[in-house]
Enzyme design. Structure first.
Site, PDB file in Angstrom:
ATOM      1  N   LYS A   9     -10.722  -3.098  -1.317  1.00 45.63           N
ATOM      2  CA  LYS A   9      -9.839  -4.010  -2.027  1.00 45.63           C
ATOM      3  C   LYS A   9     -10.512  -5.356  -2.283  1.00 45.63           C
ATOM      4  CE  LYS A   9      -6.109  -4.739   0.303  1.00 45.63           C
ATOM      5  NZ  LYS A   9      -6.001  -6.184   0.573  1.00 45.63           N
ATOM      6  N   ARG A  11       3.094  -6.666   2.058  1.00 46.68           N
ATOM      7  CA  ARG A  11       2.677  -5.529   2.875  1.00 46.68           C
ATOM      8  C   ARG A  11       3.889  -4.725   3.353  1.00 46.68           C
ATOM      9  NH1 ARG A  11      -2.386  -7.567   4.000  1.00 46.68           N
ATOM     10  NH2 ARG A  11      -3.554  -6.923   5.769  1.00 46.68           N
ATOM     11  N   ARG A  30     -20.126  -0.635   9.960  1.00 52.21           N
ATOM     12  CA  ARG A  30     -20.257  -2.017   9.477  1.00 52.21           C
ATOM     13  C   ARG A  30     -20.540  -2.973  10.640  1.00 52.21           C
ATOM     14  NH1 ARG A  30     -15.602  -3.888   5.502  1.00 52.21           N
ATOM     15  NH2 ARG A  30     -14.367  -4.283   7.359  1.00 52.21           N
ATOM     16  N   ARG A  44     -17.000  -6.725  14.126  1.00 53.22           N
ATOM     17  CA  ARG A  44     -15.817  -7.594  14.169  1.00 53.22           C
ATOM     18  C   ARG A  44     -14.770  -6.889  15.013  1.00 53.22           C
ATOM     19  NH1 ARG A  44     -14.087  -9.107   8.160  1.00 53.22           N
ATOM     20  NH2 ARG A  44     -12.244  -8.138   9.025  1.00 53.22           N
ATOM     21  N   ARG A  98      -4.596  -0.123  12.294  1.00 54.29           N
ATOM     22  CA  ARG A  98      -4.205  -0.771  11.035  1.00 54.29           C
ATOM     23  C   ARG A  98      -3.839   0.254   9.971  1.00 54.29           C
ATOM     24  NH1 ARG A  98      -8.516  -4.865   9.064  1.00 54.29           N
ATOM     25  NH2 ARG A  98      -9.901  -3.741  10.471  1.00 54.29           N
TER      26      ARG A  98
HETATM   27  P1  AMP Z   1      -6.379  -8.692   5.517  1.00 50.50           P
HETATM   28  O1  AMP Z   1      -7.592  -9.560   5.415  1.00 50.50           O
HETATM   29  O2  AMP Z   1      -5.593  -8.614   4.250  1.00 50.50           O
HETATM   30  O3  AMP Z   1      -6.676  -7.335   6.104  1.00 50.50           O
HETATM   31  O4  AMP Z   1      -5.394  -9.402   6.571  1.00 50.50           O
HETATM   32  C1  AMP Z   1      -5.820  -9.631   7.884  1.00 50.50           C
HETATM   33  C2  AMP Z   1      -4.627  -9.748   8.805  1.00 50.50           C
HETATM   34  O5  AMP Z   1      -3.758 -10.813   8.377  1.00 50.50           O
HETATM   35  C3  AMP Z   1      -3.720  -8.536   8.879  1.00 50.50           C
HETATM   36  O6  AMP Z   1      -4.216  -7.573   9.780  1.00 50.50           O
HETATM   37  C4  AMP Z   1      -2.417  -9.165   9.354  1.00 50.50           C
HETATM   38  O7  AMP Z   1      -2.462  -9.464  10.731  1.00 50.50           O
HETATM   39  C5  AMP Z   1      -2.403 -10.486   8.600  1.00 50.50           C
HETATM   40  N1  AMP Z   1      -1.730 -10.377   7.275  1.00 50.50           N
HETATM   41  C6  AMP Z   1      -2.298 -10.568   6.041  1.00 50.50           C
HETATM   42  N2  AMP Z   1      -1.404 -10.393   5.058  1.00 50.50           N
HETATM   43  C7  AMP Z   1      -0.232 -10.072   5.665  1.00 50.50           C
HETATM   44  C8  AMP Z   1       1.064  -9.747   5.187  1.00 50.50           C
HETATM   45  N3  AMP Z   1       1.345  -9.704   3.866  1.00 50.50           N
HETATM   46  N4  AMP Z   1       2.018  -9.465   6.106  1.00 50.50           N
HETATM   47  C9  AMP Z   1       1.763  -9.499   7.428  1.00 50.50           C
HETATM   48  N5  AMP Z   1       0.566  -9.769   7.943  1.00 50.50           N
HETATM   49  C10 AMP Z   1      -0.442 -10.064   7.079  1.00 50.50           C
END
Ligand code: AMP
Length: 218
Positions: A20, A94, A128, A161, A172
Site C-alpha cells: 500500500k 480501518r 525485511r 521492526r 495484524r
Molecule cells: P499503518 O502504518 O497504517 O500500518 O499503521 C500503523 C499502526 O497505527 C496500526 O497498526 C494501528 O495501531 C495504528 N493505526 C493507523 N491507522 C489506524 C486506524 N485507521 N485505526 C486504528 N488504528 C490505526
C-alpha cells in the site's frame, strides 16, 4: 465514476505490508495528490511525544488498532487541514465505524483495494530488515545486504521492526481480516470499490494507472 467534490478524494485499502505504501507513493507522484497516511501521522506524534502520541504508542507497539473515537476525531481534524487539492487517504478508515463517520463529513469518490494473498505478505515481511538510524530497508532475496545482518553503508546491525516480526504481522492480518474486511463491503455496497488483485506492486501498478489515468485525464 463521478467526482462529487471539486477535487478527487481517493482512499486506498490493503492489508499491512500489501504494498500500500509503494502504490500510494507512486500515485502521489504520478497524479500530484496529497498523501494522508494515518500510520505516518500517528508515528509522527509518538516521535514528538505529544499527548496523542503518548496515548496511542502502546497500540502501535502491539499492532493493535487505536480506538475509533480517538482515530475519528484525529483524522477528521487532519482532513480539514488539507489544502484544496486531490487527496489519497491511506490507513484510515480501518473499521466500519470509522468509514461511516468519514462518509458523513467527507464522502470519498473512489476506493482502491489492493488484494494481495496473505501468505505472500507474511513471506515478504519475514525477509525485511532495517537499519534503524538511517531507515534503510533490506529485503532478503530482493535487495539483500552485502554482509548478513549488517547495513551496507555503516556496517551496523540490522534489526526487524518489532511490528514486522511474523507473530506481529500475523496478528495484524487477523485483525485486518475480522475488522477491516467489512469496510471493503461497506464501499462495495455503495458501489465505489475498485479491486486490484496481484502478488507484487509491479503487478498491481499498471492496473492502477489504467484505472486512474482517465480519471485524472492523463
Ligand atoms: P499503518 O502504518 O497504517 O500500518 O499503521 C500503523 C499502526 O497505527 C496500526 O497498526 C494501528 O495501531 C495504528 N493505526 C493507523 N491507522 C489506524 C486506524 N485507521 N485505526 C486504528 N488504528 C490505526
Amino acid at each position: 465514476m463521478t467526482v462529487k467534490s471539486k477535487f478527487l478524494k481517493a482512499l486506498i485499502l490493503g492489508a499491512p505490508a500489501s504494498g500500500k505504501g509503494t502504490i500510494s507513493s507512486r500515485i502521489v507522484k504520478r497524479y500530484n495528490v496529497e498523501h494522508i497516511s494515518s500510520g505516518d501521522k500517528l508515528r509522527d506524534h509518538i516521535q514528538k511525544q505529544t499527548d496523542l502520541g503518548k496515548e496511542v504508542k502502546a497500540y502501535l507497539d502491539e499492532g493493535k488498532l487505536v480506538p475509533d473515537n480517538v482515530m475519528i476525531k484525529f483524522m477528521i481534524t487532519e482532513l480539514d487541514k488539507v489544502p484544496n487539492k486531490p487527496w489519497l487517504l491511506d490507513g484510515f478508515p480501518r473499521t466500519v465505524g470509522q468509514a461511516q463517520a468519514l462518509w458523513k463529513v467527507q464522502p470519498v469518490d473512489v476506493v482502491l483495494n489492493l488484494a494481495v494473498p496473505f501468505d505472500v505478505i507474511i513471506d515478504r515481511v519475514k525477509n525485511r530488515w532495517v537499519h534503524l538510524p538511517s531507515g534503510r530497508v533490506y529485503n532478503i532475496g530482493f535487495n539483500t545486504p552485502k554482509v548478513d545482518g549488517k547495513d551496507d553503508i555503516t556496517g551496523e546491525d540490522l534489526v526487524q521492526r518489532p511490528d514486522d516480526k511474523p507473530e506481529a504481522v500475523k496478528k495484524r492480518l487477523e485483525i485486518y481480516d475480522s475488522i477491516t474486511r467489512p469496510v471493503i463491503d461497506f464501499y462495495k455496497d455503495i458501489g465505489i470499490l475498485k479491486e486490484f488483485p496481484g502478488r507484487t506492486s509491479d503487478e498491481i501498478w499498471p492496473k492502477v494507472t489504467t484505472y486512474l489515468d482517465p480519471i485524472f485525464k492523463m
